[in-house]
Write an enzyme that holds these catalytic residues in place. Structure first.
Site, PDB file in Angstrom:
ATOM      1  N   ASP A  15      36.533  37.059  41.982  1.00  0.00           N
ATOM      2  CA  ASP A  15      37.595  37.749  41.245  1.00  0.00           C
ATOM      3  C   ASP A  15      38.296  36.835  40.239  1.00  0.00           C
ATOM      4  O   ASP A  15      39.527  36.734  40.231  1.00  0.00           O
ATOM      5  CB  ASP A  15      38.637  38.339  42.214  1.00  0.00           C
ATOM      6  CG  ASP A  15      38.010  39.113  43.346  1.00  0.00           C
ATOM      7  OD1 ASP A  15      37.030  39.830  43.087  1.00  0.00           O
ATOM      8  OD2 ASP A  15      38.491  39.003  44.492  1.00  0.00           O
ATOM      9  N   GLU A 187      38.727  49.410  39.661  1.00  0.00           N
ATOM     10  CA  GLU A 187      39.668  48.419  40.201  1.00  0.00           C
ATOM     11  C   GLU A 187      39.724  47.239  39.236  1.00  0.00           C
ATOM     12  O   GLU A 187      39.145  47.244  38.163  1.00  0.00           O
ATOM     13  CB  GLU A 187      39.211  47.966  41.592  1.00  0.00           C
ATOM     14  CG  GLU A 187      37.798  47.393  41.616  1.00  0.00           C
ATOM     15  CD  GLU A 187      37.294  47.078  43.013  1.00  0.00           C
ATOM     16  OE1 GLU A 187      38.120  46.900  43.920  1.00  0.00           O
ATOM     17  OE2 GLU A 187      36.069  46.991  43.198  1.00  0.00           O
TER      18      GLU A 187
END
Length: 532
Positions: A15, A187
């Site tokens: 991420d 997301e």
């Protein structure tokens, strides 16, 4: 210009949120249940990277005790404005089932190595928040919204709300600005303003084989946002033979010369499909074509190499393979599951030149256990330590671990039995089921110092011990190392494997073990693809 092999951050670095501040680049990555929270890497040439002090270092900023495996810190977002670094992070307190119990926080610092402020609680509506600093000075938070209702898409879209720094709070109306594309599972949002357009970069498709990065744009920050034609921007879902799999979730950065790059997560799975190194960070060149960011090589496929800007080379001192525990504090590559590494757990001063671990709860505890470890960052590695430990009963254990989570690990340990005051055993945990794969115990009554070693070779792991550090004896046979992978976790996992040292005293008497040193060696991978 330098040609840099991907991934640039090897091992568990998912991420990525990248930012440039002057001549310095920083990437923040998720740490989940591992303490301290939010790993930060630093580079000045995008070739050489070093680990700086993690951002979340105080229990007042984050309490991970009791967090589920792969809970905790998800998808931090790092930005810089008004002379401050701004770091947004999610604390996932529960993530299985229909509900996601999350809290989103903001901390700031004038220096990347801190100290970072106490957290400002922002909202709980979903995860993966990001702070956008608009050209007019206003600030906006975006995050995905979790919808628990039956019959609804649980990934309910991307929410936008203004953040007021003076009030230290979110203010004004909440807008759902993008519900994603048919890829689903939208997301990981990040906003950018380029040439009069607001660009929204999101992750879609889930974080495994069908993962992707998608771009949408709008003239107004509140939307509506239109997806990029012929998207997504990046994915490896169409080709399981690619070296970099699960390509998706990422962020954009603009260089001083005006060019752009994308930092994104990826996996390098073993031939059996399992990723023992976890999700890693890669970089891609970006070219703007007809008002849209595209991969510069003309496809949506992640490239195995990245062309870095023409910057002065800036290597960093290498992290020594061997840590003799002589420094005043542990280096930033050491982490612990859920519990702060403090004097109650680990001391460098109780016996100078040693790391003393005080035994606490069991190896499967999600609250307070004494375990310190570092990421596995290559397919072939060797980890060795020397320990002094005098257990008084069977509830006192210390040794060497290959540790993915409390549900998946190997533990080469010393303890006490009815026939030996010090003996060596091996413990294995696969999907929460603990077994002792080597029935034989190795008595070491006459050995005050014991040397322990594990070696991982792609999907195989071996264990050995020594009485003198020279002559080594195997402990059992080879075992399956690939159980220490996201794809084999229950119900699934988001971290990579760690190797390190541990001490337990389930009796509560806090017996300690003294570790003289720890050595982590990378043995060279037979093939960068992760195949033998």
């Amino acid at each position: 210009m330098p040609i840099v092999p991907n991934p640039v951050l090897r091992g568990f670095h998912p991420d990525p949120s990248i930012v440039r501040v002057g001549d310095d680049y920083y990437i923040a990555t998720s740490t989940f249940e591992w303490w301290p929270g939010v790993a930060i890497a630093h580079s000045r040439d995008l070739v050489h990277w070093r680990t700086v002090r993690p951002a979340i270092t105080r229990a007042s900023q984050l309490d991970l005790r009791g967090r589920p495996n792969s809970g905790g810190v998800w998808a931090p977002a790092l930005s810089h404005a008004d002379g401050l670094f701004h770091l947004i992070y999610t604390d996932v307190r529960g993530w299985t089932g229909e509900f996601k119990d999350v809290r989103n926080y903001l901390v700031t610092a004038s220096d990347i190595e801190g100290p970072w402020s106490e957290p400002i609680h922002l909202n709980n509506s979903g995860f993966d928040p990001s702070l956008f600093h608009d050209v007019d000075g206003r600030k906006w938070l975006v995050n995905m919204v979790w919808d628990h209702r039956p019959g609804h898409n649980s990934f309910g879209g991307i929410l936008l709300q203004e953040y007021d720094p003076s009030a230290r709070a979110l203010v004004g109306p909440i807008h759902n600005i993008f519900r994603g594309t048919p890829l689903g599972l939208v997301e990981g949002p990040h906003l950018y303003h380029v040439d009069g357009w607001y660009y929204l970069l999101v992750a879609e498709g889930g974080t495994f084989a069908t993962h992707a990065a998608t771009v949408a744009r709008s003239r107004r920050i509140e939307g509506p946002y239109q997806p990029m034609p012929d998207g997504p921007l990046l994915t490896s879902a169409h080709d399981p033979s690619l070296r970099l799999q699960s390509a998706g979730h990422g962020s954009l950065v603009q260089h001083a010369d005006g060019s752009w790059s994308l930092a994104h997560l990826c996996r390098r799975p073993l031939p059996n499909g399992r990723s023992i190194l976890g999700r890693e960070t890669a970089l891609q060149d970006i070219a703007w074509v007809d008002g849209w960011p595209r991969l510069a090589h003309g496809t949506r496929t992640p490239a195995d190499h990245f062309t870095a800007p023409d910057l002065p080379p800036h290597p960093w001192p290498a992290v020594p393979e061997r840590d003799d525990f002589d420094a005043p504090r542990l280096g930033p590559h050491w982490q612990s599951p859920r519990a702060p590494i403090d004097e109650a757990m680990a001391s460098l001063t109780a016996r100078p030149g040693y790391l003393r671990l005080y035994g606490r709860e069991s190896i499967v505890s999600r609250f307070e256990q004494s375990l310190v470890a570092r990421r596995q960052q290559a397919f072939r590695i060797e980890a060795t330590t020397c320990v002094e430990f005098s257990p008084e009963d069977f509830q006192q254990i210390a040794g060497l671990v290959a540790f993915y989570s409390t549900d998946s690990f190997y533990y080469l340990f010393l303890s006490r039995t009815g026939h030996s005051r010090r003996c060596l055993g091996l413990m294995r945990c696969e999907r929460g089921q603990v077994t002792w794969p080597v029935e034989k115990e190795y008595p070491l009554d006459d050995c005050e110092r014991v040397y322990l070693r594990l070696a991982i070779d792609y999907d195989r792991i071996r264990f050995a011990y020594s009485r003198d550090g020279e002559l080594w004896s195997a402990v059992g046979w080879e075992h399956d190392a690939s159980i220490l992978a996201d794809e084999h976790a229950v119900p699934c996992g988001f971290t990579g494997n760690f190797v390190g040292i541990a001490c337990q005293d389930i009796s509560g008497r806090r017996l300690h073990a003294d570790f003289d040193w720890f050595e982590y060696r990378e043995l060279g991978d037979a093939a960068e693809s992760g195949t033998k």
